[in-house]
Design a protein around this motif. Structure first.
Motif, short mmCIF file in Angstrom:
data_model
loop_
_atom_site.label_atom_id
_atom_site.label_comp_id
_atom_site.label_asym_id
_atom_site.label_seq_id
_atom_site.Cartn_x
_atom_site.Cartn_y
_atom_site.Cartn_z
N GLU A 224 0.83 -1.21 0.00
CA GLU A 224 0.00 0.00 0.00
C GLU A 224 0.87 1.26 0.00
OE1 GLU A 224 -2.59 -0.36 3.38
OE2 GLU A 224 -3.69 -2.05 2.51
N VAL A 225 1.93 1.26 0.81
CA VAL A 225 2.84 2.42 0.87
C VAL A 225 3.52 2.62 -0.48
CG1 VAL A 225 4.98 3.29 1.89
CG2 VAL A 225 3.22 2.27 3.36
N GLU B 266 2.50 1.67 -3.45
CA GLU B 266 1.50 2.13 -4.42
C GLU B 266 1.20 3.62 -4.23
OE1 GLU B 266 -0.85 2.08 -7.66
OE2 GLU B 266 0.45 0.44 -6.98
N LYS B 267 1.09 4.06 -2.98
CA LYS B 267 0.83 5.47 -2.70
C LYS B 267 2.00 6.33 -3.21
CE LYS B 267 -0.85 8.60 0.80
NZ LYS B 267 -1.40 8.72 2.13
N LEU B 268 3.21 5.90 -2.95
CA LEU B 268 4.40 6.63 -3.44
C LEU B 268 4.41 6.68 -4.97
CD1 LEU B 268 7.14 5.28 -1.02
CD2 LEU B 268 6.26 7.62 -1.12
N ASN C 25 1.87 6.55 -7.02
CA ASN C 25 0.83 7.50 -7.46
C ASN C 25 1.28 8.94 -7.27
OD1 ASN C 25 -0.92 5.45 -8.20
ND2 ASN C 25 -1.95 5.39 -6.22
N MET C 26 1.95 9.23 -6.16
CA MET C 26 2.43 10.58 -5.91
C MET C 26 3.47 10.99 -6.97
SD MET C 26 2.77 10.52 -1.75
CE MET C 26 3.82 11.94 -1.71
#
Length: 142
Positions: free
Chosen positions: A129-130, A132-134, A136-137
């Motif tokens: 999850e971390v 994937e978030k990075l 996307n950012m």
């Protein structure tokens, strides 16, 4: 000229020098034989090359020809393979030959990953999850 026009999907106007052969020294290679031409975005001549004479060439350019070329050659669409080719800019200076050692599979094994995650009390799902978030950012940034 034709290849450049096709690859860049632009019109190419090529103005080449012409010199009368009697101006050149005897036995020299004729490097100024002319050859001025106009090429459309498909790589086809609008005005064929003019050799062995001094002349002014004229052509009428139709901007719609660029759209037609893009319909059958999309240089940044389906030909673009970021999974195969990428451009990397290095801020630090580089040398022509550098030793690159890949990380061994043992270091990246799933068993080793589990050990590290357990050591920090973290689940693999949370790490994913971390990441994937990075990702996307970074995509939003640029």
């Amino acid at each position: 000229m034709r290849e450049y026009a096709f690859e860049t999907q632009t019109f190419v106007v090529s103005a080449n020098m012409f010199l009368e052969p009697d101006i050149l020294p005897d036995g020299s290679f004729d490097i100024a034989a002319g050859g001025s031409a106009v090429v459309n975005p498909s790589g086809l001549y609008i005005v064929e090359p003019v050799f062995d004479g001094e002349t002014i060439i004229y052509a009428e350019l139709d901007p719609e020809e660029r759209m037609a070329t893009k319909a059958y050659f999309d240089c940044v669409g389906h030909y673009s393979r970021w999974d195969v080719v990428q451009l990397v800019y290095r801020a630090k200076s580089s040398r022509p030959l550098e030793l690159f050692e890949s990380v061994s599979e043992e270091v990246l094994s799933s068993r080793k990953l589990e050990e590290i995650l357990n050591e920090y009390g973290t689940r693999l799902k949370k790490v994913e999850e971390v990441v994937e978030k990075l990702r996307n950012m970074l995509e939003k940034a640029g």
